[in-house]
Enzyme design. Structure first.
Site, PDB file in Angstrom:
ATOM      1  N   ALA A  72       0.679  -1.078  -0.310  1.00 10.97           N
ATOM      2  CA  ALA A  72      -0.476   0.346  -0.240  1.00 10.97           C
ATOM      3  C   ALA A  72       0.767   1.448  -0.209  1.00 10.97           C
ATOM      4  O   ALA A  72       1.849   1.249   0.435  1.00 10.97           O
ATOM      5  CB  ALA A  72      -1.243  -0.078   1.335  1.00 10.97           C
ATOM      6  N   GLY A 130      -0.397  -6.062   1.070  1.00 11.42           N
ATOM      7  CA  GLY A 130      -1.406  -5.852   0.745  1.00 11.42           C
ATOM      8  C   GLY A 130      -1.955  -6.016  -0.322  1.00 11.42           C
ATOM      9  O   GLY A 130      -2.361  -6.787  -1.235  1.00 11.42           O
ATOM     10  N   GLU A 132      -1.944  -9.809  -0.169  1.00  5.18           N
ATOM     11  CA  GLU A 132      -3.699 -10.228   0.631  1.00  5.18           C
ATOM     12  C   GLU A 132      -4.438 -10.365  -0.633  1.00  5.18           C
ATOM     13  O   GLU A 132      -5.591 -10.620  -0.724  1.00  5.18           O
ATOM     14  CB  GLU A 132      -3.877  -9.097   0.944  1.00  5.18           C
ATOM     15  CG  GLU A 132      -2.928  -8.536   2.527  1.00  5.18           C
ATOM     16  CD  GLU A 132      -3.192  -8.260   3.730  1.00  5.18           C
ATOM     17  OE1 GLU A 132      -3.459  -6.661   2.956  1.00  5.18           O
ATOM     18  OE2 GLU A 132      -4.100  -8.897   5.270  1.00  5.18           O
ATOM     19  N   GLU A 189       4.348  -6.109   6.372  1.00  8.08           N
ATOM     20  CA  GLU A 189       3.877  -5.381   7.706  1.00  8.08           C
ATOM     21  C   GLU A 189       4.491  -5.352   9.117  1.00  8.08           C
ATOM     22  O   GLU A 189       4.856  -3.811   9.522  1.00  8.08           O
ATOM     23  CB  GLU A 189       2.737  -5.563   7.753  1.00  8.08           C
ATOM     24  CG  GLU A 189       1.620  -5.169   6.613  1.00  8.08           C
ATOM     25  CD  GLU A 189       1.119  -6.121   5.428  1.00  8.08           C
ATOM     26  OE1 GLU A 189       2.249  -7.185   5.429  1.00  8.08           O
ATOM     27  OE2 GLU A 189       0.851  -6.193   4.366  1.00  8.08           O
TER      28      GLU A 189
END
Ligand code: NAI
Length: 714
Positions: A87, A132, A135, A157
Site C-alpha cells: 500500500a 496488500g 492479500e 507489515e
C-alpha cells in the site's frame, strides 16, 4: 495491507490530467474460454501501490465480474515484472486512528467480495506481491507465480510496526497452517517463487512467458475449494484443533516477547488477530485485525518504523541530490578479497554485475573466491536465490593475483588492510591500468579519503564507499565525498550502492565520516563510564535492554580492539580530545578481541565472562556509579550526530537516522537519533546539560539541539 510506498511518496511532478482519469483497475469481459480478467495498473505508479482510488476501482471491477458471471477470473497486473508491492504509505500520514481503521475495513470488504465470487479466481503473480499485494492474491482461490528473480511474496507489515490489515492474518493461516503463517508474518519474510510453492502460498510456478496462459488454464479447470490449513496433519492440528493451537500460540508469544522485549507491539498484535480469527471465526478476526492496525499505525513505534521505511524508499532518489550524473556500471573490480572484499564482490555479483577481483597471491584469491561461494550457498539454502541463479552469481566473479582484467572496470572498490601506505600503493597501481573515467572507491572505516587520495594522479575520481559487516546482511553504504571528488564520481558510487540493493547516505570526508564518528564517540563515553566505576556487564546489559543489538564493549571485542582503538583515536584526535587508554593497555597485554585472546570479556568455549584485568588496569572507580547508563550513552550518540549535521558532515537529519539505524543498530523503534531528539527534545537537552555539569564540556548539547527547532518538519 501496507508494505511499500511507491514512487508515490517521493516528490514527483504533477501527472497530466489525462493520466489521472485512467482507472487503476480494469475489468476485461470473458474470452472465448469463458475467462474474464481484472487487470491492476495504477497510472503513473511503477509498483502498483494500493491507494484509495485503486481500491475503489478494484471494488468496481469485482462488481462487474460478479454481474458478468464468467466461468473463471484471472487477477493480474498490467505492469511488466510488477504485481502489487503493497500500500501507499502516504495514506497513513496525518490520518486519525479511526480513519486508518476504516481504510482497513473497506479493503477487507473489497477482498471479502473477491473471495466470495461464485466462480474460480486465479492470481497471476508476475512480480513482488507484498503486503496488500499478497492479500489480494490470498483472496483468490489459486495463485500462480512466474519463475523470475523479482517475484517475491510476503506479508511484510510487521517491518513497519504494523500488521496485515486486509485479511492477511486470517487467510494465510487458513491456507498454509498456523506455524508457517506466523513465521511469515512475524519475520516479514519475503519468499522466492519456489520457496513460496513449498510453503503452500503459491500453487504453481511457471515460466514468465506462460504465466497468463497457465492462470487462464487454471481459471477454466479448477474448482472452488476450501483451504485446508496446512500441508501436514501436524500443521492442520495446530491450526484447527484448539489445544494444539494454544500450544503453538503460547510458544510464538513467548518467543516473540523474548526477541522484541515488548518493544515491537505489532508482532504480538498479529498473533492476537490470528488467534481470535481461528478461535471465533473470520469476522471476529478481521475486526481484531482492523482495530489493531488503527492503533499501531498511530502509535509511536509504528510511526517511527514507517518513517524509516519511507526515508529508505525516498533515499533512492534523494541520495543523488546535489550530485552529478552517475556513469553506467557493468564491470566492478575489487582489490583485497578478505572479509569485506569477498562480501562486496559477492553482493556485486548477486546484483548482476561482473566482478574481477585481486588479492596479494593465488592462495588469498582462492580463499576469497571460496568465501564468495560459501556466502552464495548459504543464501541459497535460506531461499534467497534459486540454485541456477546461485551458479550464475558465482560464475560472475573471477580473480587473480594481479590487475589483469581491470582495464575495463567501471568502478573499483578497494578493501585492503586499513593502512594508509597500503591503500595509497593500491591506488597508484590502479591508476596505471584503469580507464580515465573509472571510479575508485575505498572501503575504509575511518581513514580520511582525501589523505588516501593525496598522492593520486586523479584524486577527482576517488571516493569512499564505507560498507558494513557482514556485507550481505547490512543494508547501508556510507558514500564519502572528499572535497576534490568529481560530482559524477560520487553519483556513480551512489548508483553502485543502489545497484547492490543497499541504501546509500552521502557524507563529507573527515575522521570517521558520520557513522564511525558517532559510534566511536559513544564507545569512548562507555570507556569513561568504565573508569568512573560502571561495570562491563552493567554497561552492555543496559544498552541491549534499551534496544541496541549489542552492548558497546561486546561490540569492541567483535570488531577487534586494534581496529576499534584506531578508529576511536582518529575521531578523538579530530575533536582535540584524548582517547581513553584502556584499549591500548589491553592490546599491549594481548587482549585483541573475541577471536584474538579476548578483550573486555574472556571467551571460554561458549561462555563469556567480564575480563577482570580491565578493572585492575583502570584502578579504583573515580566516580560513584550514577544515573541511567543507556540514557547517557544514547544522548552522547545523539549529540555527536547533531554535531555532524551542524558541521555539514551530514546533509540531512534523514540521512543521519538512516545511517544510525541501518548501519549502527540505533534502536529502530525510536526512528533514529534525529527523530528521537525531536520526540524527546527537552529530555535530551536537560540530560546533556546535567551530564556536562558533572562530567565535562564534551557533553554540552550542540547548538542545533539547544535551538529547540525540530529536525523534521512534521
Ligand atoms: P581483511 O584483512 O579480512 O582483508 C584484507 C585483504 O586485503 C586481505 O585478503 C589481504 O590479503 C588483502 N590485501 C592486503 N594488501 C593488498 C594489496 N596490496 N593488494 C591486494 N590485496 C591486498 O580485512 P577486512 O576486515 O576485510 O578490511 C578491509 C578494509 O575494510 C579495511 O580498510 C577496513 O577498515 C575496512 N572495513 C572493515 C570492516 C569490518 O568490519 N571488518 C567494516 C568496514 C570497513
Amino acid at each position: 495491507m501496507i508494505t511499500k510506498i511507491s514512487g508515490g511518496s517521493a516528490p514527483r511532478p504533477p501527472a497530466p490530467i489525462a493520466q489521472d482519469t485512467r482507472p487503476s483497475v480494469t475489468f476485461i469481459p470473458a474470452d472465448a474460454a469463458g475467462v474474464a480478467r481484472i487487470v491492476i495498473d495504477r497510472p503513473g505508479d511503477p509498483v502498483n501501490a494500493i491507494d484509495v482510488r485503486l481500491m475503489e476501482d478494484f471494488a468496481a471491477a469485482i462488481a462487474a465480474a460478479r454481474n458478468a458471471r464468467p466461468r473463471g477470473l484471472v487477477v493480474s497486473s498490467g505492469k511488466e515484472g510488477q504485481f502489487v508491492a503493497g500500500a501507499d504509505l502516504s495514506l497513513l500520514r496525518g490520518t486519525s486512528q479511526s480513519d486508518i481503521e476504516k481504510a482497513s475495513r473497506s479493503m477487507q470488504r473489497v477482498l471479502n467480495d473477491l473471495a466470495a465470487l461464485p466462480f474460480v479466481t486465479v492470481a497471476a503473480i508476475n512480480g513482488p506481491a507484498l503486503g496488500g499485494g499478497l492479500e489480494i492474491a490470498l483472496a483468490c482461490d489459486t495463485r500462480i507465480a512466474a519463475d523470475a528473480p523479482n517475484v517475491r511474496v510476503g506479508l511484510t507489515e510487521t517491518r513497519l510496526g504494523l500488521i496485515p490489515a486486509a485479511g492477511g492474518t486470517q487467510r494465510l493461516p487458513r491456507l498454509i497452517g498456523l506455524p508457517r503463517a506466523l513465521d511469515m508474518i512475524l519475520t516479514a519474510r519475503q519468499l522466492a517463487p519456489k520457496r513460496a510453492l513449498r510453503a503452500g502460498v503459491i500453487d504453481e510456478v511457471v515460466h514468465p512467458a506462460v504465466l497468463l496462459r497457465a492462470a487462464i488454464d487454471h481459471a477454466t479447470r479448477d474448482t472452488k475449494r476450501k483451504p485446508k490449513g496446512g500441508a501436514t496433519v501436524v500443521e492442520r492440528a495446530a491450526t484447527h484443533f484448539a489445544p494444539a493451537r494454544a500450544i503453538a500460540l503460547r510458544q510464538a508469544r513467548s518467543r516473540t516477547f523474548a526477541e522484541t522485549k515488548g518493544r515491537y507491539p505489532a508482532q504480538l498484535a498479529a498473533i492476537d488477530a490470528v488467534a481470535i480469527g481461528l478461535a471465533k471465526g473470520i469476522d471476529a478476526g478481521l475486526d481484531a485485525e482492523a482495530r489493531a492496525f488503527g492503533e499501531l499505525a498511530i502509535g509511536e513505534t509504528g510511526r517511527s518504523l514507517t518513517a524509516l521505511v519511507m526515508l529508505t524508499l525516498r533515499q533512492r532518489k534523494a541520495a543523488f541530490e546535489g550530485l552529478g550524473k552517475p556513469r553506467a556500471i557493468a564491470n566492478v573490480g575489487v582489490v583485497g578479497l578478505g572479509f569485506m572484499g569477498s562480501g562486496i564482490a559477492q553482493a556485486a555479483a548477486a546484483s548482476g554485475l561482473r566482478v574481477r577481483a585481486r588479492d596479494r597471491d593465488a592462495a588469498a584469491v582462492a580463499t576469497g573466491l571460496s568465501s564468495i561461494r560459501a556466502l552464495t550457498t548459504d543464501a541459497t539454502k535460506k531461499g534467497v536465490f534459486e540454485r541456477r541463479e546461485a551458479a550464475r552469481i558465482v560464475g560472475r566473479v573471477t580473480g587473480g593475483p594481479d590487475l589483469s582484467g581491470f582495464h575495463n572496470a567501471d568502478l573499483v572498490i578497494e578493501a585492503v588492510f586499513e593502512e594508509m601506505a597500503t591503500k595509497r600503493r593500491v591506488i597508484a597501481e590502479l591508476e596505471q591500468v584503469l580507464r580515465p573515467e573509472a571510479v575508485i572507491a575505498t572501503n575504509t572505516s575511518a581513514l580520511p579519503i582525501a589523505e588516501i587520495a593525496r598522492e593520486a594522479r586523479s584524486p577527482e575520481r576517488i571516493v569512499g564507499m564505507h560498507f558494513f559487516s557482514p556485507v550481505h546482511k547490512m543494508p547501508l553504504i556510507e558514500v564519502v565525498r572528499p572535497a576534490a571528488a568529481d560530482a559524477d564520481a560520487v553519483a556513480t558510487a551512489v548508483a553502485a550502492a543502489i545497484a547492490l540493493g543497499k541504501t546509500p547516505i552521502v557524507v563529507s570526508d573527515g575522521p570517521g565520516f558520520y557513522t564511525t564518528r558517532v559510534l566511536s564517540t559513544m564507545i569512548g563515553e562507555a570507556f569513561t563510564m568504565l573508569a568512573e566505576g560502571d561495570s562491563i556487564e552493567a554497561i552492555d546489559r543496559a544498552m541491549t535492554a534499551f534496544g541496541w543489538p549489542v552492548g558497546p564493549l561486546q561490540l569492541v571485542d567483535e570488531v577487534g580492539l586494534e581496529v576499534a582503538g584506531h578508529a576511536g583515536e582518529t575521531v578523538a584526535k579530530a575533536r582535540g580530545m584524548t582517547a581513553p587508554t584502556i584499549v591500548q593497555q589491553l592490546v599491549a597485554e594481548g587482549f585483541k578481541g573475541k577471536h584474538k585472546g579476548g578483550g573486555f570479556y574472556r571467551y571460554d568455549g561458549g561462555r563469556r565472562t567480564p575480563n577482570p584485568r580491565v578493572r585492575e588496569l583502570l584502578g579504583a572507580p573515580t566516580h560513584p556509579a550514577a544515573g541511567d547508563i543507556a540514557e547517557r550513552l544514547t544522548v552522547t550518540f545523539i549529540n555527536e550526530a547533531a554535531r555532524c549535521l551542524d558541521e555539514g558532515v551530514l546533509r540531512s537529519p534523514g540521512e543521519g537516522d538512516l545511517g544510525a539505524v541501518l548501519g549502527l543498530g540505533f534502536p529502530p523503534f525510536l526512528g533514529g537519533p534525529f527523530r528521537y531528539a525531536d520526540a524527546q527534545r527537552q529530555r535530551v537537552v536537560t540530560t546533556l546539560e546535567r551530564l556536562a555539569a558533572s562530567r565535562g564540556d564534551r557533553l554540552l548539547p550542540t547548538e542545533s539541539l539547544r535551538s529547540r527547532r525540530p529536525f523534521f518538519s512534521l
